[in-house]
Design an enzyme around this catalytic site. Structure first.
Site, short mmCIF file in Angstrom:
data_model
loop_
_atom_site.label_atom_id
_atom_site.label_comp_id
_atom_site.label_asym_id
_atom_site.label_seq_id
_atom_site.Cartn_x
_atom_site.Cartn_y
_atom_site.Cartn_z
CB CYS A 121 -0.95 0.00 1.20
SG CYS A 121 -2.18 -1.33 1.13
CG HIS A 263 -2.98 3.45 2.40
ND1 HIS A 263 -3.57 3.02 1.24
CD2 HIS A 263 -3.08 2.41 3.28
CE1 HIS A 263 -4.00 1.78 1.40
NE2 HIS A 263 -3.72 1.40 2.63
CG ASN A 293 -6.91 -0.59 1.79
OD1 ASN A 293 -6.24 -0.31 0.81
ND2 ASN A 293 -6.38 -0.90 2.96
#
Length: 347
Positions: A121, A263, A293
């Site tokens: 990520c 993020h 996500n």
């Protein structure tokens, strides 16, 4: 490669000149998940802030999303050529070869340097640093950076803890050589890792360690696994520390930040990091509510969403920060540019 505008001999800065995002058309709402999992819409929203996510259709791959986001980013930049294509992903089409060369070929960019970045990520922030380095070294005049992930292909659909969190998507930026004082310039960076905690976020099977052992991998080993409570603690701490380190290197204070773009892990983590930094939550750009996500795609998708909404203006100072498996983390500063041809990220 063409000479840098202005003819300066100083090292070139990477300047964002194109931006786009793309998510697949198939929508999975919390109600859809509640039909197969022991959960409900209220439980999911309370713990993650996520209302829905997009997932690929059978047969679609990460490269398909990356190509669409890349095509749109090139159109946004007003150019159809770059010197390098970088794809940040934890879900490549294949373990070998890298996904980036195929993406470059499908975008009509023959001969461009192309490679993948595997920082989970944090991949997009790592990719920004790599792109900035290519430009500063004179290796590339323009770089197409794409963050793309299809977590639905590695998350067990019956895994209540993770199936509610992740979605699929791609976000892309075009970076050109420019000067550090112009809108769009990517500024100071902080990058880090801690491999001692690699087991906190992992797909155990598929790599050389599993393949070198006798026997077949288990069902669990083939799918994404995450130790949520420990990841939460590390994510908040590492992102806040990295953000502060970046500001310190730039000689900036938290009060200088107009927009915070973390993020998009889940809403609780985003708000916890903002609170830790002393940033008002309204300055925190979020897109996780509608896409979940999306891994390495989450920051560029959030940027694309902010551009479409018009919530950022040229000259605004943005602080980007991310955390992912590895463990990895990273942050950077970005001055918002003037962008054209901003399109919706959904079909």
């Amino acid at each position: 490669m063409s000479p840098i505008a202005g003819g300066s001999s100083a090292p070139s800065a990477a300047v964002l000149c194109g931006l786009a995002g793309w998510v697949p058309s198939r929508v999975v709402t919390n109600e859809h998940l509640a039909r197969r999992l022991d959960t409900d819409d209220t439980w999911i929203r309370t713990r993650t802030g996520i209302h829905r996510r997009h997932v690929v259709e059978p047969g679609q791959a990460t490269s398909d999303l990356a190509v669409e986001a890349g095509r749109r980013a090139l159109a946004s930049s007003g150019t159809d050529t770059v010197d390098a294509v970088v794809v940040a992903t934890a879900t490549p089409d294949r373990s070998c070869p890298a996904t980036a060369p195929a993406v470059a070929a499908r975008l009509g960019l023959p001969g461009a340097a192309a490679f993948d970045i595997g920082a989970v990520c944090t991949g997009f922030v790592y990719g920004l640093a790599c792109a900035a380095g290519l430009i500063a070294a004179g290796v590339a005049e323009r770089v197409l950076l794409i963050g793309a992930d299809t977590y639905s292909t590695i998350v067990d659909p019956l895994d209540r803890a993770n199936a509610i969190i992740f979605g699929d998507g791609a976000g892309a930026v075009v970076l050109r050589a420019g000067h550090p004082d112009e809108p769009g310039a990517v500024g100071h960076f902080d990058l880090g890792s801690d491999g001692a905690h690699e087991d906190l976020i992992m797909v155990a099977a598929g790599g050389s360690r599993q393949r070198s052992r006798p026997g077949e991998p288990t069902h669990e080993d083939r799918h994404f696994a995450m130790r949520g409570k420990e990841v939460y603690r590390h994510a908040v701490t590492r992102m806040a520390e990295s953000a502060r380190a970046t500001l310190s290197r730039a000689g900036r204070r938290i009060e200088d930040v107009d927009h915070f773009v973390p993020h998009q892990a889940n809403l609780r983590i985003l708000h916890s990091v903002a609170d830790d930094l002393g940033l008002p939550r309204e300055r925190c750009a979020t897109h996780v509510e509608s896409v979940g996500n999306t891994g390495a795609a989450s920051i560029p998708l959030a940027l694309a969403d902010a551009a479409v909404r018009g919530t950022v203006r040229p000259g605004d100072r943005l602080l980007l920060t991310a955390f992912g498996g590895g463990l990895t983390w990273g942050s950077c500063l970005l001055t918002w540019p003037v962008l054209h041809r901003q399109e919706r990220t959904t079909p």
